[in-house]
Design a protein around this motif. Structure first.
Motif, short mmCIF file in Angstrom:
data_model
loop_
_atom_site.label_atom_id
_atom_site.label_comp_id
_atom_site.label_asym_id
_atom_site.label_seq_id
_atom_site.Cartn_x
_atom_site.Cartn_y
_atom_site.Cartn_z
N THR A 138 7.57 -1.32 -0.12
CA THR A 138 6.61 -1.56 -1.45
C THR A 138 5.63 -2.55 -1.10
N ASP A 140 2.54 -5.07 0.09
CA ASP A 140 1.20 -4.74 0.59
C ASP A 140 0.92 -5.97 1.51
N ALA A 142 -1.91 -6.92 2.30
CA ALA A 142 -3.23 -7.76 1.91
C ALA A 142 -2.28 -9.10 1.12
N MET A 143 -1.33 -8.94 0.94
CA MET A 143 -0.43 -10.22 0.26
C MET A 143 -0.29 -11.26 1.41
#
Lengths: 169, 199
Positions: A138, A140, A142-143
């Motif tokens: 899960t 991302d 982008a984190m």
């Protein structure tokens, strides 16, 4: 008779009473050799003394006493054998079996406890790995964009943080 | 003698198989010589009876160890002698036990002197019973190994080799023991043969 035969006869006289003919031969020898007479006299006297030694009167029940002794010894041996058997029995399988059984049961209980503990621990690890795997799915990407800035922030000395905190207050 | 030896060995073979009759035959044959030997070694008739009895018990008990190569009498007297030595050791550990017997020997001499009127050159001068008593005393004063060697040689007519086997000594040592014992006896008798009186 010669010298060695005379000596042999003296030896015989020590062992048993001389026969008439032997005694006659010895007497003739000492007649011809008077120096040997004292020795012959001494040996014959000693021999007579030895022959006359008193014999012990044998008890009439001697044989019975011997059998009594034999039976006593055999009885003692029987008892000793019995004791050995009793000891062997006492320290045999009846003695060792309960002890081995107790020890075996204790080992089995410890082994079962360990197995349960080990199984629980393995289950926990498996559950942790599963949770981490789920989280990874899960996450991302982008984190992670500000990853470098966050990394530098974590490297700022604690004193700076404290100064900032003081200023804010 | 050889015939007797064979029979002894045969009897012992039967004793080994637990034959009680054969054992009784052996006991009957040797009870008197064994008792005499032990009595003369220990100088005590009562103890001699016990030790003689024990000797035959040992024969029965140890029959399985008897080897036919050894003459039965050698084996028998070895047992008797070992038991005598045990008794002598026991006495030395408890000296009070043997004191009485020793005093009795000194003061009374042989209890049943059997005079032997056998011919010897000085017979006119000697009271046989007195001679026997003196010889008995002289034998009693001998060291145990000399006394045993002398008695076995005289009473049992064993060879020097057999006596050596019983005593556990070499042939030369056995001869030496017997020689010394005989010399002691001769020295004891010599004064009497000269003077007619015991000194």
């Amino acid at each position: 008779m010669n010298e060695s035969e005379f000596k042999e006869m003296l030896d015989t006289a020590w062992r048993r009473r001389l026969t008439e003919s032997e005694l006659e031969a010895a007497t003739q020898w000492v007649g011809r050799h008077p120096k040997d007479r004292p020795e012959l006299e001494q040996v014959l006297a000693a021999s007579q003394g030895l022959a006359g030694l008193p014999g012990v009167v044998l008890p009439s029940n001697f044989m019975a006493r011997v059998w009594d002794g034999v039976e006593r010894v055999e009885r003692v041996e029987r008892v000793e054998r019995m004791e050995v058997k009793v000891k062997a029995r006492a320290f045999g399988w009846r003695f060792w079996l309960p002890r081995f059984a107790s020890a075996g049961a204790a080992v089995m209980i410890v082994a079962a406890g360990w197995w349960r503990y080990d199984a629980g621990r393995r289950a926990e690890v498996a559950s942790g790995i599963a949770t981490a795997a789920d989280a990874a799915q899960t996450l991302d990407p982008a984190m992670l964009r500000e990853f470098e800035a966050l990394k530098v922030m974590s490297e700022v000395p604690a004193a700076v943080d404290e100064e900032l905190l003081a200023a804010l207050q | 003698m050889a015939e007797s030896v064979d029979t002894d060995a045969e009897l012992m073979m039967r004793v080994r198989d637990g034959d009680r009759e054969a054992f009784e035959e052996l006991v009957m044959r040797y009870q008197q010589p064994v008792l005499n030997f032990i009595s003369r070694t220990l100088r005590d008739e009562t103890e001699a009876e016990d030790v003689a009895q024990h000797t035959f018990v040992q024969v029965w008990k140890s029959a399985h160890r008897y080897q036919v190569t050894a003459r039965f009498t050698t084996w028998l007297f070895t047992i008797a002698r070992n038991l005598c030595l045990n008794e002598i050791r026991r006495r030395s550990r408890h000296p009070a036990d043997s004191l009485e017997a020793t005093e009795g020997d000194e003061s009374e001499g042989p209890s049943r002197p059997l005079a032997d009127p056998g011919a010897f050159l000085a017979s006119d001068h000697l009271a046989s019973s007195e001679l026997v008593q003196k010889v008995d005393e002289a034998i009693g004063a001998l060291p145990e190994n000399q006394r045993t060697a002398l008695l076995l040689c005289r009473e049992e007519e064993l060879s020097y080799e057999e006596i050596g086997r019983i005593l556990g000594t070499s042939l030369s040592a056995t001869k030496s023991l017997i020689f010394r014992a005989r010399e002691t006896l001769k020295q004891r008798i010599k004064p009497y043969l000269k003077t007619g009186e015991w000194t």
